[in-house]
Design a protein around this motif. Sequence first.
Motif, PDB file in Angstrom:
ATOM      1  N   ASP A 153      -7.974   9.799   0.243  1.00 40.79           N
ATOM      2  CA  ASP A 153      -8.638   8.834   0.663  1.00 40.79           C
ATOM      3  C   ASP A 153      -8.275   7.404   0.220  1.00 40.79           C
ATOM      4  N   GLY A 154      -7.204   7.022   1.296  1.00 42.54           N
ATOM      5  CA  GLY A 154      -6.431   5.868   1.178  1.00 42.54           C
ATOM      6  C   GLY A 154      -5.338   5.980  -0.197  1.00 42.54           C
ATOM      7  N   ARG A 155      -5.578   6.735  -1.123  1.00 45.18           N
ATOM      8  CA  ARG A 155      -4.718   7.240  -2.320  1.00 45.18           C
ATOM      9  C   ARG A 155      -4.942   8.656  -2.555  1.00 45.18           C
ATOM     10  N   GLY A 187       0.959  -1.138   0.145  1.00 43.86           N
ATOM     11  CA  GLY A 187      -0.019  -0.068   0.119  1.00 43.86           C
ATOM     12  C   GLY A 187       0.843   1.006   0.131  1.00 43.86           C
ATOM     13  N   ALA A 244       1.344   9.402   2.869  1.00 47.95           N
ATOM     14  CA  ALA A 244      -0.105   9.664   3.346  1.00 47.95           C
ATOM     15  C   ALA A 244      -0.179  10.993   4.429  1.00 47.95           C
TER      16      ALA A 244
END
Length: 735
Positions: A377-379, A360, A366
């Motif tokens: 948003d997660g990415r 990830g 992040a």
Amino acid sequence: VGMAVISPTVDLQLLQASFWLHKRLPVSLCSTAEQHAQLEVCVMNPIFTKQVGAMLSGVLQLSGKSCLQYALHLGQQVPDWLPLMQQIPARHSTRAEGKAVDYTLYSFTGNMAYAPKQAVNAQVVIAGASETALSCTEQLLLQPYLSFTSLTLLSPAGVAVGGVAAEYTASLVARMGLEAAVTMIDEHMVAVDAAQKLIRLAGGGQMPYDLLVVTTGLQDQLGAGIAGACPEAAHFVLSSQQLIRGNISHEAAASLASVLLYGADLQAFDVVAALTDAGVSPDAITWMCPDQQQMDAALPLLQTLAAQAGIELPAPQQAQLLGLAPTANGARAVATLQAFDSAAAQQLELDLLVTCGKRGPSAAVAKCFTDAGIVWDGRLVVDAGFKSSYPTVMGAGPAAKFSRRYTLPEVMQEHYNSTEVGAALAGSIAQTLAPSSDIYSSAAAGGATGTGAAAGGATLATACSSGSKDSQQQDKLPCLSQGRVIACRLPGGHVFAFAGCPAAVAYPALAPPAGGRSLISKSKDTQCLINICLDGDDVIYHVAYLGSQAPEASRLGGLVGLQFSYIAAGLKLPARKVTLPGSTAGAVAAGDADADAASSRKGEWAAAVGDESSSEQQQQWPAGGALWGMDWIPTVSMANVAGLSLGPEPGVYVLEQGILAQLAQPWAQLVFHDGFLELRRQLLQQHSATDGDGGHAAWTPGNSVVQQAETAVVQLVQQCRSELHYHVGDLETRA
């Protein structure tokens, strides 16, 4: 005034095998070695620096040559006059046999002296050295009308390449010219000030930017967690990526008596293969997986394929790692494991712990963007032009995703081809920083990939996207058609590879999609098994491969999205007899599937012929096939091809011949030539651009776009003469 030294002869065949000469030079120059000379040295009096173009033009005139070639080797000082020349794109799949080319090639012709590039002085910082980053950087360097003067690549581990599915190799990176035009910084960012446009580095420094491009890729998440929880034993922990790219030596392997492999990512097989190849005994490797959620989604597919091929694979045991601590003397570490089928914990003394868990985005990356107020948003969330919520911050690749307003259900960019995404990102960067320049529209649309563009392709793509460029950037996702490839080496010398469209990569399985069919080819001699799944329209949905030879990632990914007709033509499968409604010829044999190259342009007309055609579709055919000027129309589908037998399950067909061997034949070389696949991708972009203004109605004989496509094919065939070794007349007939 100046002095130049040239060598009057060049190895044109070697240059053609390693570089795409015809992308920057006229076709007439790409086949005659006598018109080329090698520029060895050019020295100018500083007073006459601006006259270097006239100087080189005079060299061409005095030597009777039309083109100068200059090779820039790694570590060589970059000459001041280099921006005057055109960098030649490097082939991603080199055709050089037994000769390694490790330099960047630049060319100069007389007209280049009077066609200066537009300088782009904006400070562009690319964070990360993933394949998306390399593709983006390569395309920025290859812009024919732009010169990026301030490109910086931020990567703490440098440019690390390798892997079965990697398109960028050490040889390719050496031919990209990074040292000549890109500043490499061995650092990683720890904070971003979007308002001030500043990056704070781990070493304490700061770096300003005009445009920040985030292409950091994905990292193993287990290793960082274990090292953080057990800092005193962190030096015993390696991620699978670090071990594979580090190329473990035989001396280091000799000291490994016990290795714990923790996690069930697909790269775990790469780790086992690398360790055993280096001399580590298979009995010294213990493979544990914490739970089913940590298993790679492609692992069940690989196990099923291996069982069908009769190949035995190691399997992980389920156990949870409770702790890791060094021994009393610090020479080894002790791992405490809790097996799921045992109440008691067990301890394992080890020399090395290799993690291969789910990958990830980096937690540090992040945090940089969440602290800066950039939507995460997660990415990193980006729009169709790869811009984040701050226009000066762009992102692409596995660590980014398109906004939900474009894709529902959500599909991550990690499921797309990284090289193609990087090319689309480069096009968006070029249009952002130089919107008035006449750059190649194919790069902006995602079509200019490293696999090569057809001659005239840029002109075709420009005509296709005229009037729709801005709307495509703002309201429509880039056209991404090439399949993504995931692969790994297996113990025993075998290789597994899986290429598919985004939906297939997100949920890998051997079963075809609803309404689709499968084609299985198994070679008894080489234990080679290939499973090709088609969707309901006979379009290749995914390709699964297991064999002893490593397939070329770009070629395997290029198969995805093609009609089955391409496979049939490449394999020269004979078609069964078909009857055209209204035809006076009645039932005729379509002959070899080679002729299907013409029918692939008929669009939805071809769907009207075949065992599964409806009566309404058949009534659409003109009498005698007058639309295409023949009494019969060759068509190839799974239903009407001879040489296929029904498999053990409905919708499964078995092909007795080996696909890889057949696709090496000359006709297959033409069908799957990089230039033809690139031309097809450009036509798909044009089709996508015109779909709202008439759709299929634009695809008719005599249409200007079709005529441009025919011209591009003819030009491409002329370029293929030196690459495909059989009679030119036969080649033109096939095309």
